[in-house]
Design a protein around this motif. Structure first.
Motif, PDB file in Angstrom:
ATOM      1  N   SER A 196       0.839  -1.190   0.000  1.00 57.62           N
ATOM      2  CA  SER A 196       0.000   0.000   0.000  1.00 57.62           C
ATOM      3  C   SER A 196       0.876   1.243   0.000  1.00 57.62           C
ATOM      4  O   SER A 196       2.085   1.189   0.276  1.00 57.62           O
ATOM      5  CB  SER A 196      -0.906   0.001   1.227  1.00 57.62           C
ATOM      6  OG  SER A 196      -0.115   0.058   2.413  1.00 57.62           O
ATOM      7  N   ALA A 197       0.266   2.391  -0.306  1.00 50.04           N
ATOM      8  CA  ALA A 197       1.016   3.652  -0.349  1.00 50.04           C
ATOM      9  C   ALA A 197       1.638   3.963   1.011  1.00 50.04           C
ATOM     10  O   ALA A 197       2.778   4.441   1.100  1.00 50.04           O
ATOM     11  CB  ALA A 197       0.096   4.787  -0.789  1.00 50.04           C
TER      12      ALA A 197
ATOM     13  N   VAL B 246      17.761   4.707   8.331  1.00 48.84           N
ATOM     14  CA  VAL B 246      18.886   3.764   8.345  1.00 48.84           C
ATOM     15  C   VAL B 246      20.105   4.379   7.656  1.00 48.84           C
ATOM     16  O   VAL B 246      21.246   4.232   8.123  1.00 48.84           O
ATOM     17  CB  VAL B 246      18.489   2.437   7.661  1.00 48.84           C
ATOM     18  CG1 VAL B 246      19.718   1.555   7.459  1.00 48.84           C
ATOM     19  CG2 VAL B 246      17.443   1.705   8.489  1.00 48.84           C
ATOM     20  N   ALA B 247      19.877   5.091   6.535  1.00 44.40           N
ATOM     21  CA  ALA B 247      20.982   5.719   5.805  1.00 44.40           C
ATOM     22  C   ALA B 247      21.674   6.774   6.669  1.00 44.40           C
ATOM     23  O   ALA B 247      22.919   6.856   6.694  1.00 44.40           O
ATOM     24  CB  ALA B 247      20.462   6.342   4.511  1.00 44.40           C
ATOM     25  N   VAL B 248      20.895   7.583   7.373  1.00 44.82           N
ATOM     26  CA  VAL B 248      21.476   8.611   8.243  1.00 44.82           C
ATOM     27  C   VAL B 248      22.295   7.964   9.361  1.00 44.82           C
ATOM     28  O   VAL B 248      23.420   8.400   9.662  1.00 44.82           O
ATOM     29  CB  VAL B 248      20.364   9.503   8.828  1.00 44.82           C
ATOM     30  CG1 VAL B 248      20.936  10.421   9.908  1.00 44.82           C
ATOM     31  CG2 VAL B 248      19.707  10.333   7.738  1.00 44.82           C
ATOM     32  N   CYS B 249      21.747   6.926   9.965  1.00 47.15           N
ATOM     33  CA  CYS B 249      22.473   6.224  11.031  1.00 47.15           C
ATOM     34  C   CYS B 249      23.756   5.578  10.502  1.00 47.15           C
ATOM     35  O   CYS B 249      24.792   5.597  11.170  1.00 47.15           O
ATOM     36  CB  CYS B 249      21.576   5.165  11.664  1.00 47.15           C
ATOM     37  SG  CYS B 249      20.149   5.822  12.570  1.00 47.15           S
ATOM     38  N   ALA B 250      23.663   5.037   9.276  1.00 49.88           N
ATOM     39  CA  ALA B 250      24.839   4.408   8.676  1.00 49.88           C
ATOM     40  C   ALA B 250      25.929   5.440   8.415  1.00 49.88           C
ATOM     41  O   ALA B 250      27.121   5.178   8.648  1.00 49.88           O
ATOM     42  CB  ALA B 250      24.451   3.704   7.374  1.00 49.88           C
TER      43      ALA B 250
ATOM     44  N   THR C  69       8.393   2.501   4.380  1.00 49.49           N
ATOM     45  CA  THR C  69       9.641   1.855   3.973  1.00 49.49           C
ATOM     46  C   THR C  69      10.688   2.891   3.584  1.00 49.49           C
ATOM     47  O   THR C  69      11.865   2.791   3.961  1.00 49.49           O
ATOM     48  CB  THR C  69       9.384   0.897   2.792  1.00 49.49           C
ATOM     49  OG1 THR C  69       8.417  -0.078   3.181  1.00 49.49           O
ATOM     50  CG2 THR C  69      10.676   0.201   2.381  1.00 49.49           C
ATOM     51  N   LEU C  70      10.263   3.912   2.813  1.00 46.14           N
ATOM     52  CA  LEU C  70      11.182   4.976   2.403  1.00 46.14           C
ATOM     53  C   LEU C  70      11.704   5.750   3.615  1.00 46.14           C
ATOM     54  O   LEU C  70      12.898   6.063   3.706  1.00 46.14           O
ATOM     55  CB  LEU C  70      10.498   5.921   1.436  1.00 46.14           C
ATOM     56  CG  LEU C  70      10.181   5.356   0.045  1.00 46.14           C
ATOM     57  CD1 LEU C  70       9.383   6.367  -0.783  1.00 46.14           C
ATOM     58  CD2 LEU C  70      11.464   4.987  -0.689  1.00 46.14           C
ATOM     59  N   ALA C  71      10.804   6.060   4.543  1.00 49.12           N
ATOM     60  CA  ALA C  71      11.214   6.797   5.743  1.00 49.12           C
ATOM     61  C   ALA C  71      12.197   5.966   6.569  1.00 49.12           C
ATOM     62  O   ALA C  71      13.206   6.492   7.071  1.00 49.12           O
ATOM     63  CB  ALA C  71       9.985   7.155   6.576  1.00 49.12           C
TER      64      ALA C  71
END
Length: 394
Positions: free
Chosen positions: A188-189, A202-206, A195-197
């Motif tokens: 669903s939207a 995760v990217a910021v933490c990485a 998922t994107l959020a």
């Protein structure tokens, strides 16, 4: 045998001759009968004639002889895939994955013993990113086993491939491997947004983790941002005009991402000044070497345009589009893997590395052959049921 040659025998031309020689003998011994439609035959023959013309145009470049075998490999393994049922191909892929893990482990240990790992070098691989591409190619049999077989322990296999992608030191290979192991399902939207959020978090933490514990990888990722915010964009453009490289920039601005942006600029300026004849006919095999002191563009689609011309690039793009449409209609479980491989082609050089390209073609042809045979059977059953229903209604 091919995996052993690719990972351990440092004589690529000899490997090519041995592999194709053994394959030819096996094809005769197994009596593989090529079945192909007239449309497919026309396409394969057209591609073979095109590569033959490129070979005649540049007869001294050995890659021309290797490319000429690609249509034959596609036909052979496509038909082999059509002749195999799901269980047989699953067993074959299981054996191949075990051999690959042993070859990868042996290559890694040998590279460590030779002291190559500190400089991101691996035995018998020209660049670490090519080893990363090889890992991504192996996701084709991994995905087949995950979606088409009842093999136990798939989670262990997936984790093993994430670990191998990490060990290649190819950031792109690691990210794409993680993406490829996601399950394809309708979302669903709100689920997509969540998922994107989560991915952004995760990217910021990485990035924070890398800044604290692995500064070299962190610098590689954020280098373009540091360059632009440091006022170096205009200087980067001027360097691209003269194809003078970026070694004069600060060390924290010279990451691989910056090199890719710079390469895109160099090749974009080159293509903008190309005449119509060269854009249509290309510059021949190895023609990229005249652009930027022999450096490739870090994009196989741009490489195809520069060396083989716009018509052949258009043919490749049309085929990729048709493949996406086929997958969306008949084999949705393959969409993520197809996206991953397409992204890899967009950001790396693979097509002139025969051992990577041929392995990808072999696994893709086997899988497409097996899946297409199943689609044909489903269509036949559907047609029979439709006719039976029509007769009953009549």
């Amino acid at each position: 045998m091919k995996l052993f040659l690719d990972f351990f025998i440092p004589a690529r031309e000899l490997d090519f001759a041995v592999f194709n020689g053994v394959l030819f003998v096996m094809a005769i011994g197994l009596r593989v009968s090529p079945r192909i439609s007239w449309r497919g035959f026309a396409v394969i023959a057209g591609v073979a004639i095109f590569f033959l013309a490129q070979l005649i145009r540049t007869p001294t470049d050995t890659i021309g002889y290797k490319l000429l075998t690609m249509p034959l490999l596609a036909v052979l393994f496509y038909n082999l895939g059509r002749s195999m049922d799901r269980d047989t191909l699953s067993r074959g892929y299981s054996v191949i994955l075990v051999v690959f893990v042993f070859c990868f482990g042996g290559n890694y240990l040998l590279s460590a013993a030779l002291g190559h790992l500190a400089s991101r070098e691996f035995w018998n691989f020209e660049h670490a990113n090519l080893l990363g591409s090889y890992v991504l190619v192996m996701l084709i049999p991994v995905n087949f086993l995950a979606t088409e077989s009842r093999l136990r322990g798939m989670n262990v296999i997936k984790v093993a491939f994430v670990v191998m992608a990490f060990l290649t030191t190819s950031t792109g290979a690691l990210i794409l491997t993680l993406a490829a192991l996601m399950r394809e399902r309708k979302r669903s939207a709100s689920t997509v947004l969540l998922t994107l959020a989560s991915g952004c978090l995760v990217a910021v933490c990485a990035l924070f983790f890398l800044n604290e514990f692995d500064k070299s990888v962190y610098d590689k990722i954020v280098a373009p941002y540091l360059l632009i915010t440091g006022g170096g964009l205009d200087q980067l453009i001027q360097s691209a005009r003269g194809a003078s490289g970026i070694t004069h920039f600060a060390s924290d601005q010279q990451g691989s991402f910056t090199w890719r942006i710079y390469a895109d600029m160099v090749y974009a300026l080159f293509l903008a000044n190309e005449g119509v004849t060269n854009l249509l006919a290309g510059n021949g095999i190895g023609g990229f070497s005249q652009v930027w002191s022999g450096a490739m563009p870090h994009n196989d689609f741009v490489l195809i345009l520069v060396d083989f011309g716009a018509p052949f690039l258009l043919f490749v793009l049309v085929y990729v589009t048709r493949l996406f449409r086929y997958v969306a209609r008949y084999a949705i479980q393959w969409r993520i893997v197809l996206i991953v491989i397409t992204v890899r082609l967009t950001f790396e050089n693979n097509i002139y590395s025969y051992y990577v390209l041929s392995s990808g073609l072999i696994f893709a042809s086997l899988t497409i052959g097996a899946l297409s045979e199943r689609v044909v059977k489903k269509r036949s059953v559907a047609n029979v049921n439709s006719k039976a229903t029509g007769l009953r209604e009549a």
